[in-house]
Design a protein around this motif. Sequence first.
Motif, short mmCIF file in Angstrom:
data_model
loop_
_atom_site.label_atom_id
_atom_site.label_comp_id
_atom_site.label_asym_id
_atom_site.label_seq_id
_atom_site.Cartn_x
_atom_site.Cartn_y
_atom_site.Cartn_z
N SER A 124 0.85 -1.19 0.00
CA SER A 124 0.00 0.00 0.00
C SER A 124 0.88 1.24 0.00
N THR A 125 0.44 2.26 -0.72
CA THR A 125 1.22 3.49 -0.80
C THR A 125 1.39 4.13 0.57
N GLY A 126 0.32 4.10 1.37
CA GLY A 126 0.39 4.71 2.69
C GLY A 126 1.44 4.06 3.57
N ASP A 127 1.57 2.72 3.49
CA ASP A 127 2.55 2.01 4.31
C ASP A 127 3.97 2.36 3.87
N LEU A 128 4.21 2.45 2.57
CA LEU A 128 5.54 2.82 2.08
C LEU A 128 5.90 4.24 2.52
N VAL A 129 4.92 5.15 2.40
CA VAL A 129 5.16 6.54 2.84
C VAL A 129 5.45 6.58 4.33
N SER A 203 0.50 -1.24 12.67
CA SER A 203 -0.86 -0.71 12.65
C SER A 203 -0.89 0.71 12.10
N ARG A 204 0.13 1.52 12.41
CA ARG A 204 0.18 2.89 11.92
C ARG A 204 0.31 2.91 10.40
N PHE A 210 -5.09 3.29 4.87
CA PHE A 210 -6.55 3.40 4.84
C PHE A 210 -6.98 4.86 4.68
N ILE A 211 -6.30 5.77 5.40
CA ILE A 211 -6.64 7.20 5.31
C ILE A 211 -6.38 7.72 3.90
N GLU A 212 -5.24 7.31 3.32
CA GLU A 212 -4.92 7.76 1.96
C GLU A 212 -5.99 7.28 0.98
N GLU A 213 -6.39 6.01 1.13
CA GLU A 213 -7.43 5.46 0.25
C GLU A 213 -8.73 6.23 0.42
N ASP A 233 -15.09 1.08 9.48
CA ASP A 233 -13.81 0.41 9.28
C ASP A 233 -12.67 1.22 9.91
N PHE A 234 -12.77 2.54 9.74
CA PHE A 234 -11.73 3.40 10.32
C PHE A 234 -11.75 3.34 11.85
N ILE A 235 -12.96 3.30 12.40
CA ILE A 235 -13.08 3.22 13.86
C ILE A 235 -12.39 1.96 14.37
#
Length: 590
Positions: A124-129, A203-204, A210-213, A233-235
């Motif tokens: 996921s892009t968010g995880d790489l970032v 988890s972060r 998830f936030i980026e998506e 899902d976010f909760i």
Amino acid sequence: MNNKVQSNRQGSTTTRRLFDRLLEDKFSFTIIVIATIFQVLLTVYLPVLIGQAVNYIVGPSQVNFQALSLLILKMLVVIGVTTLLQYLNPYLYNRMIYKMVSSLRQEALEKVHRLPLSFVDQQSTGDLVSRLTTDSDQLADGLVMVFNQFFVGILTIVFTLISMLWLDLLMVLLVVGLSPLSIIVARFISSRSYKMYQKQTRSRGELASFIEESVQQEEVIRLYNHHQTMNNDFINQNHTYADYSKWAIFYSALGNPTTRFINALIYASVTFAGAVRIISGTFSVGELTTFLNYANQYMKPFNDISSVLSEIQASLACAERMFMLLDQKDEVETGQAVFDSEQLKGDIGFDQVDFAYVKTESLIENLSFNAEAGQTVAIVGPTGAGKSTLINLLMRFYDVDQGKIELDGTNIEVYTRASIRQQFGMVLQETWLKVGTVADNIAYANPNLSRVDIIRAAKAAKADRFIDMLPQGYDTYLDKAGAELSTGQQQLLSIARVFAAKPKMLILDEATSSIDTLTEVLIQKAFDQLMVNRTSFIIAHRLSTIQNADHILVLDKGHIIEHGNHKTLMQAKGFYYQLQMAHQSVGQFD
């Protein structure tokens, strides 16, 4: 048990790798170690002077002012030099650490560009970032604490212990005998905080993804009234992250007060034993003063170390995630030859090609076709038929499992990937622009392109009309990577970028999907001019845009089920004919 052993091995390996990186700057590391040792020695020497000063004050009217004055002067010098070192040392190791982490972050980003797309597509892009930003920052903070508190604390313990042995063996045994309590407690707490910080960092990364998506797909979420599901899902994910963070911080916060309480008990025990020794005449007040200072100096680092251990464990967890990225295998370069663009014709052939993204699920099997130089080849078929996969293989984003792809009669694996990709211009359905001026984006493939050529490319792509309306025209700065433009405007700039590159071959993947009908007609004419004498591949959902193609490949489930031009395929009344009929009734095939 095996998981615990593996976790310990990973932690020790990560620590060793970080230490090796710090040693790359041996000069700075050596200076820091020497300066820190000197700082601790002065800190340990100061209680000796304080004890001597107390002994010079024997009683009323019995003060040795001359000796005391010289001693106070010496104490001021020691305090002054210690203060200077306490200011200088953090500057030195902060500079070394942030330089190392900056280099590590740069290496990680360069690694991403060298990794196979098969790996990047699975992340996921968010995880790489998160790995390149949050994790690297937390790693730097932890390493600063290693030098600022952990390393200084260890040296203080060692030098203070030696000094106490010089004063009194019995009192040292009392302190050393009780101090393991602090170590046991600190180890117990740090082992648990490390596990929690590992889970927290993972988890972060998932939460960032998830936030980026959610942000990128906000229009789709609202369109389908999916916001409540996304919120739920976010909760859940946010609760998981908060839970891991809560326990990580709990163990982190628990260490310091617990060890402080134990150390206070040790300090009280030493004071009582020292008072008894003074009454018995085997200890002086000055010696007790010095010893109590030493006892405090000896025990205080345990507090610092226990409080910083959890932060260090969190940093090791972050370093582990970065090293996992760096340890991935680079994309293997099989070719060494470089294309001579001037000699390129553009004949392309697929010869019995097999390919699967997942080895157990075959996608393309025994696929063969030829595209002669200068021909326009259209690729159509239902979703999942393998249209984009053909382009991925042609551009060597992925390599074939079996068979070969030839360019001008030579297997493309003989040539470097950069050499192959340099021959193509590509416009995708999903646009991408970089932060920079409009001119910078058009000249992306050739930064040295003249302003005249940039304007010529924009006019050819019919992008000049909206560019002239921007505040600074071609010098308008897109600080949000084109987000301030409409989707159609972004696509026009992407098309202008291809016109400016003047590639030998073209790939158009629904290149006009976000452009109004009138502009699309103009762009199509420009494309027709650009495709003259260039081998071109067009992936189209709007079948009306490919009727003039020299060759049409109809794919289904990774196989070519029909091929020919528009006229012959319509006469055959096969799958292509059915697509055209559906297109005419629906207006657009997808």
